[in-house]
Design a protein around this motif. Sequence first.
Motif, PDB file in Angstrom:
ATOM      1  N   LEU A  48       0.829  -1.212   0.000  1.00  0.00           N
ATOM      2  CA  LEU A  48       0.000   0.000   0.000  1.00  0.00           C
ATOM      3  C   LEU A  48       0.861   1.260   0.000  1.00  0.00           C
ATOM      4  O   LEU A  48       0.478   2.293  -0.544  1.00  0.00           O
ATOM      5  N   LEU A  49       2.022   1.158   0.611  1.00  0.00           N
ATOM      6  CA  LEU A  49       2.929   2.321   0.640  1.00  0.00           C
ATOM      7  C   LEU A  49       3.700   2.465  -0.672  1.00  0.00           C
ATOM      8  O   LEU A  49       4.361   3.474  -0.903  1.00  0.00           O
ATOM      9  N   GLY A  50       3.645   1.418  -1.469  1.00  0.00           N
ATOM     10  CA  GLY A  50       4.363   1.454  -2.741  1.00  0.00           C
ATOM     11  C   GLY A  50       5.848   1.151  -2.609  1.00  0.00           C
ATOM     12  O   GLY A  50       6.651   1.577  -3.437  1.00  0.00           O
ATOM     13  N   VAL A  51       6.207   0.422  -1.557  1.00  0.00           N
ATOM     14  CA  VAL A  51       7.621   0.030  -1.441  1.00  0.00           C
ATOM     15  C   VAL A  51       7.756  -1.466  -1.694  1.00  0.00           C
ATOM     16  O   VAL A  51       6.778  -2.219  -1.586  1.00  0.00           O
ATOM     17  N   GLU A  52       8.965  -1.861  -1.994  1.00  0.00           N
ATOM     18  CA  GLU A  52       9.233  -3.252  -2.340  1.00  0.00           C
ATOM     19  C   GLU A  52       8.893  -4.174  -1.156  1.00  0.00           C
ATOM     20  O   GLU A  52       9.287  -3.909  -0.029  1.00  0.00           O
ATOM     21  N   VAL A  53       8.159  -5.240  -1.443  1.00  0.00           N
ATOM     22  CA  VAL A  53       7.799  -6.195  -0.398  1.00  0.00           C
ATOM     23  C   VAL A  53       8.900  -7.244  -0.300  1.00  0.00           C
ATOM     24  O   VAL A  53       9.243  -7.878  -1.293  1.00  0.00           O
TER      25      VAL A  53
END
Length: 364
Positions: free
Chosen positions: A14-19
Motif C-alpha cells: 500500500l505504501l508502494g515500497v518493495e515487499v
Amino acid sequence: MQIYLVGGAVRDKLLGVEVKDRDFVVVGATVEEMLARGFMQVGRDFPVFLHPETKEEYALARQERKQGRGHRGFSFEFSAATTLEEDLIRRDLTINAIAEDEHGNLIDPYGGIEDLENRVLRHISPAFAEDPLRVLRLMRFWARFFSFGFSIAPETLHICREIVASGEIKELTRERVWNETVRALLTDAPEKYFEGLNAVGALSVILPETSHFNLEAMNNRLTQYKKNSSDAHWRLAIWQWKEDGVFESLKRNLHLPNLFVQAISRFNDSADALQNWRNISAKEKFSVLHKLGSFKKDTAVFEILSLLGIDEKIREQIRAEIQVASEIRANNPEFSQYKGAELGEEIKKAQIAAISAVICKEKI
Ligand code: ATP
Ligand code: MG
C-alpha cells in the motif's frame, strides 16, 4: 480454511515500497489439517508453518493472554474458531494489522489504511502495553518510514511512556534490544530510533549512562554521515563518536557482536587523526596506520575515510604513505645488523621517515 496475507507485506504494498517477505495467517484450521496439507511446522513458541513449495510463513490465527513479565510472558490460544479480527487485534500497530484475502480484498478492522494515508503510527489497543519490545519496534518503524512523513500518534507516545514507567523495558534481553537496534541502524533515518526511544524515556533504561550524553549532537552526526555508509557498524561508530563513555555503555548493555566492537575501536583510534591528516606528524600517521593494520593490507582505513567523506586527495596521499611504509621490510639489507626489539625500532623509524618523505613530495 481461509488464508490471508498480513503484516508488512500488505503495508508495504500500500505504501508502494518493495515487499521483502510475506507473512500469512490461516483462519479456521488446525495443526493437523496444516500438516495433512504438507505444511512443515516450525517455530518454538507457537505453530508457524512453511508452505510446502514457496517456503513462506503461515501462522494459525491466535489470541494472546499476558501471563508473566516481559516479552516471553505470554500464553497463546489457538482454535479453529479464532477469527481474523481476533488475530489482528493482538498485533502492534494499525498499519501492521491490515489483511488481504486471496481475491485481493483488504480487511482492515482497526483503521490501518486511514493511518497509512495520514502517515500515522498508532497502536491498535491497550494490549500494546503487554509486550515492551513493541516500544522498540515502533521507533524502528518510525526510523524506517520517517522519509514518508510518518509521525507517532500522541496516545501511542503516551502508552510507551507508561510501559517505560512500569519498568518492563528492563525485562527485555540484550539480544532482543540489539536485534531491533541493528535493524534500526539500517533504515533511512536511524537517528529517529534513538530520538524516539529518548522521547519516551526508554533510551536511558537501555543505556543507563545516556543521561550524560549529548544525544542531539550524536544524532546530528548520524544524520550528517549516514549517507556515507549503509553498514550498521559504521553508522553506530558515527553515533558514539566524540562522546566519552558511549562505547563502553553499548558494550555493557547491548549484545554488540565482535564485528561492531572491532569496527568502533578502530574508528575511535583513527577518526580524529584522519580528519586532521594534513596537520599531524608522520609519527602520528604511522601510529594510526599501524593500529589499523594498513601495512598488512587491511583496508579499514579506506572504509573509515569514505565514512567520514574525506576527499580524494587525502585518500591518494594515504595510499602513497601506506605503499612506501609497506615496502620497508625486516630483510632489507640496511637492517642486517639489527635484531629483535632493536630491529623493530629501526624499521619503525625508517617507516616514519618514508611517510614524511611523502609529505615533502606533496609540498614541493
Ligand atoms: P518487516 O518488513 O520488517 O518484516 P513486518 O511488519 O512484516 O515488517 P514482522 O516482524 O515480520 O514485521 O512481523 C509481521 C507482523 O506480525 C507485523 O506486521 C505485526 O502485525 C506482527 N508482529 C510482529 N511482532 C509483533 C509484536 N512484538 N507485537 C505485536 N505484533 C507483532
Ligand atoms: Mg515481515
